[in-house]
Design an enzyme around this catalytic site. Structure first.
Site, short mmCIF file in Angstrom:
data_model
loop_
_atom_site.label_atom_id
_atom_site.label_comp_id
_atom_site.label_asym_id
_atom_site.label_seq_id
_atom_site.Cartn_x
_atom_site.Cartn_y
_atom_site.Cartn_z
N GLU A 78 0.83 -1.21 0.00
CA GLU A 78 0.00 0.00 0.00
C GLU A 78 0.86 1.26 0.00
O GLU A 78 0.53 2.24 -0.67
CB GLU A 78 -0.93 0.00 1.22
CG GLU A 78 -1.96 -1.11 1.24
CD GLU A 78 -3.08 -0.91 0.24
OE1 GLU A 78 -3.10 0.13 -0.45
OE2 GLU A 78 -3.96 -1.79 0.16
N ARG A 136 0.53 3.87 -3.26
CA ARG A 136 -0.09 5.16 -2.94
C ARG A 136 0.94 6.28 -2.79
O ARG A 136 0.82 7.32 -3.43
CB ARG A 136 -0.92 5.04 -1.65
CG ARG A 136 -2.02 4.00 -1.74
CD ARG A 136 -2.98 4.11 -0.59
NE ARG A 136 -3.81 2.92 -0.45
CZ ARG A 136 -5.03 2.90 0.09
NH1 ARG A 136 -5.56 4.02 0.54
NH2 ARG A 136 -5.71 1.79 0.19
N ASP A 148 -4.62 -10.19 -8.04
CA ASP A 148 -4.94 -9.31 -9.16
C ASP A 148 -3.78 -8.54 -9.79
O ASP A 148 -3.41 -8.76 -10.96
CB ASP A 148 -6.05 -8.34 -8.76
CG ASP A 148 -5.79 -7.64 -7.43
OD1 ASP A 148 -4.70 -7.78 -6.87
OD2 ASP A 148 -6.70 -6.92 -6.96
N GLU A 165 -12.53 -0.39 -9.91
CA GLU A 165 -12.11 -1.36 -10.93
C GLU A 165 -13.02 -1.40 -12.14
O GLU A 165 -12.56 -1.49 -13.29
CB GLU A 165 -11.99 -2.75 -10.30
CG GLU A 165 -10.82 -2.91 -9.36
CD GLU A 165 -11.07 -2.30 -8.00
OE1 GLU A 165 -10.08 -2.03 -7.28
OE2 GLU A 165 -12.26 -2.11 -7.64
#
Length: 628
Positions: free
Chosen positions: A251, A255, A384, A518
């Site tokens: 993360e 980010r 993913d 998404e």
């Protein structure tokens, strides 16, 4: 002896019979006439000049009022405010003194910004405008950013398109302004409660996640004042020195590092490059494992790293250690420090050499033993973005990273053989696999795959291209149907395919919507590649649904049940709503030349990174210290 005849005659005036010498107070008649003539001439000139001033001719007597108005318009620099009762610390304060102090501090700040050391000037030439399609993007603290949209015309369709784009911009401003007002410096916002949210993946540490995540979206939308506010916070307040908790490597990378790198590419402001490297160095201890596969968590104070307790056999997670490549490679290229590239190439080489069950990559890998964990395979949660980054690493390298392309093609061949399914009604979906058994479920996270496959069909130029493109379109349509089947027209967190239900959430914990991007991401990519207007219509339906069911006075909130009109709000404005969802919606209604897909590649948090050798904003580091 002086000759008396050479002495000039002296004139005398007699007073009381006695002669008085000539002085300044005595004049002859001719002198009086000369002085009077000069005085009259000067008077005529002065009055004539005043009379023939343009303002005086336009309105007699208006000159003084007009001058006063001009002074007023000049602002508070010239006119002091009226007397008031300003207080400072409870003490009555002279309003003039208060204003002078405020003006002085403002002047100091202005001088400081003007004299700020700029190491490298950004590229503002034609190549820059072509690659990001702006006029004078905001090189802080100077020029304004004005986004150009070539699709704005006079016909009804284009006017409507502009209105939709402006609406998304308005949504972004409401989200940002609410965060600034109620949660500034916190990670995220609780828009219903109107205070900071401390339950995010970064816990209670005030790291300003929403600020960093939002900056490139603000730039793209031309919200320059908002961008400058965020940029100032990054320059003056962002630090990890006081953070004593375990943070997510994944993360933090997508980010913070991704957000900083995107802003650096767009603006050339070196504060962002330096902040990106500062954060990356904090993550490096997580890579100190026998395999080079990083742990999921690193403690910023101690440097100790570990994995989540719930992860299979203390494993690292595929989607996390596989979603570092874009940022770390680019960071090495712009800093000249190859350590970041080495770290991600070590990960890739190790994973590439492993045996894979059914040709698939399980979601768990032990960083100590190098063995796969639980046999769970998914293009949704936990898996993913590993696949996404294989494709995008190839694109980012301008087709030079052939290893990434081969790994992607091999993985997708196995995915299509094992996970791609068709429902009874003909819907295409991607199932999960657990120990060789299929679970007929798609996460909302999996909906990114529609855009990924479509992008692969456009980018790879292989025998599978057509099949990739068709699969991408089919998966995107399935995700749209999952949205369309809800009362709110917003998609659930996960949806299943059974005999009685198709593309519908069955379990209670699958019915919520947390503002995820998404599906919108796939709409955007499919629009750019096909120009089929249905993707814009689907995106507009989603935008209206967010506005109707998620908007509150303090921002935008997720909802608990997409199948209920009067559902409960979850009271969280996710930072990715500003970084991804609203960005993709805005770009969906913008011209293709705004962040063109042949020059930019989006990281997993929708932060655009430049394509090498295709985008002049790549800003490759040179050995002599010059950045291109």
């Amino acid at each position: 002896m002086t000759n008396p005849s050479l002495i000039l005659p002296q004139y005398h005036k007699y007073l009381n019979g006695a002669p008085v010498p000539f002085s300044r107070r005595t004049r002859r008649n001719s002198e009086f006439c000369l002085v009077a003539l000069v005085f009259v001439s000067l008077t005529i000139i002065c009055f004539g000049a005043v009379f023939y001033l343009p303002e005086f001719k336009a309105s007699y007597g208006g000159t003084i009022n007009n001058v006063y108005k001009h002074i007023q318009n000049a602002g508070p620099e010239l006119l002091l405010p009226p007397h008031g009762n300003a207080k400072h610390d409870g003490v009555l304060e002279d309003p003039h003194a208060a204003w002078d102090k405020k003006a002085l501090f403002a002047k100091i700040d202005e001088d400081y910004l003007d004299k700020r050391k700029v190491l490298e000037r950004p590229d503002t030439g034609d190549a820059f405008k072509q690659n990001i399609n702006v006029k004078n993007i905001s090189f802080y603290p100077h020029a304004e950013s004005i986004v150009e949209h070539n699709d704005i015309g006079q016909n009804n369709e284009n006017i409507e398109l502009r209105q939709r784009r402006d609406k998304v911009k308005e949504m972004m401003k409401h989200s940002w302004d609410s965060y600034v007002k109620y949660a500034w410096g916190k990670n995220e916002l609780k828009p219903v409660s109107k205070h900071g949210h401390s339950g995010s993946v970064f816990g209670s540490a005030n790291m300003g996640v929403t600020i960093v995540d939002s900056l490139d979206t603000l730039l793209i939308m031309g919200l320059n004042d908002e961008y400058k506010l965020g940029r100032d916070w990054v320059a003056n307040n962002f630090t990890l020195e006081n953070v004593k908790i375990d943070i997510s490597v994944f993360e933090t990378n997508i980010r913070f590092i991704g957000g900083f790198l995107s802003c650096y590419a767009m603006t050339g402001d070196t504060i962002f490059r330096d902040k990106a490297e500062y954060v990356a160095k904090k993550l490096l201890p997580a890579f100190k494992t026998p395999t080079g596969i990083p742990h999921s968590l690193v403690n910023l104070k101690s440097g100790n790293s570990k994995n989540f307790l719930w992860a299979s056999g203390s494993s690292s997670i595929l989607s996390e250690f596989g979603t570092l490549h874009l940022e770390f490679v680019y960071l090495s290229d712009i800093t000249g420090n190859d350590i970041y590239r080495q770290k991600v190439e070590t990960i890739r080489e190790f994973v590439r050499g492993l045996d894979r069950p059914n040709g698939l990559y399980p979601n768990y890998l032990n960083p100590i033993t190098g063995k796969w964990g639980q046999r769970h395979v998914s293009l949704g949660a936990l898996g993913d973005s590993f696949y996404e980054y294989l494709l995008k690493a190839y694109i980012q390298s301008n087709g030079k990273d052939l290893i990434a392309r081969d790994m992607f093609d091999d993985a997708m061949a196995s995915v299509m053989d094992n996970l791609v399914q068709t429902s009874a009604s003909g819907l295409t979906y991607l199932a999960d696999m657990r120990f060789d058994r299929l679970e007929h479920k798609m996460d909302h996270l999996t909906c990114f795959a529609g855009g990924m496959f479509a992008l692969a069909g456009e980018s790879l130029g292989s025998d599978s291209s057509k099949h990739y493109s068709e699969l991408g379109a089919s998966l995107t349509e399935t995700c749209h149907i999952a949205y369309d089947k809800t009362a709110t027209k917003l998609g659930p967190e996960a949806f299943r395919f059974t005999d009685n239900n198709e593309a519908v959430a069955v379990r209670g914990n699958e019915k919520h919507n947390i503002l995820r991007p998404e599906t919108i991401e796939s709409y955007f990519v499919l629009w750019r590649l096909t120009h089929d207007n249905k993707y814009r219509e689907w995106g507009w339906e989603a935008a209206q649904a967010f506005e109707k069911y998620c908007k509150v006075s303090g921002g935008y909130s997720g909802i608990r049940d997409v199948y209920q009109i009067d559902t409960i709000k979850d009271d969280v404005q996710q930072s990715y709503f500003l970084a991804e969802t609203l960005k993709y919606l805005y770009l969906l209604f913008s011209d293709d030349s705004l962040i063109p897909l042949d020059k930019w590649v989006f990281n997993s948090e929708a932060h655009p990174l430049p394509v090498r050798d295709q985008n002049s904003l790549y800003r490759m580091y040179q050995s002599e210290g010059v950045v291109l």
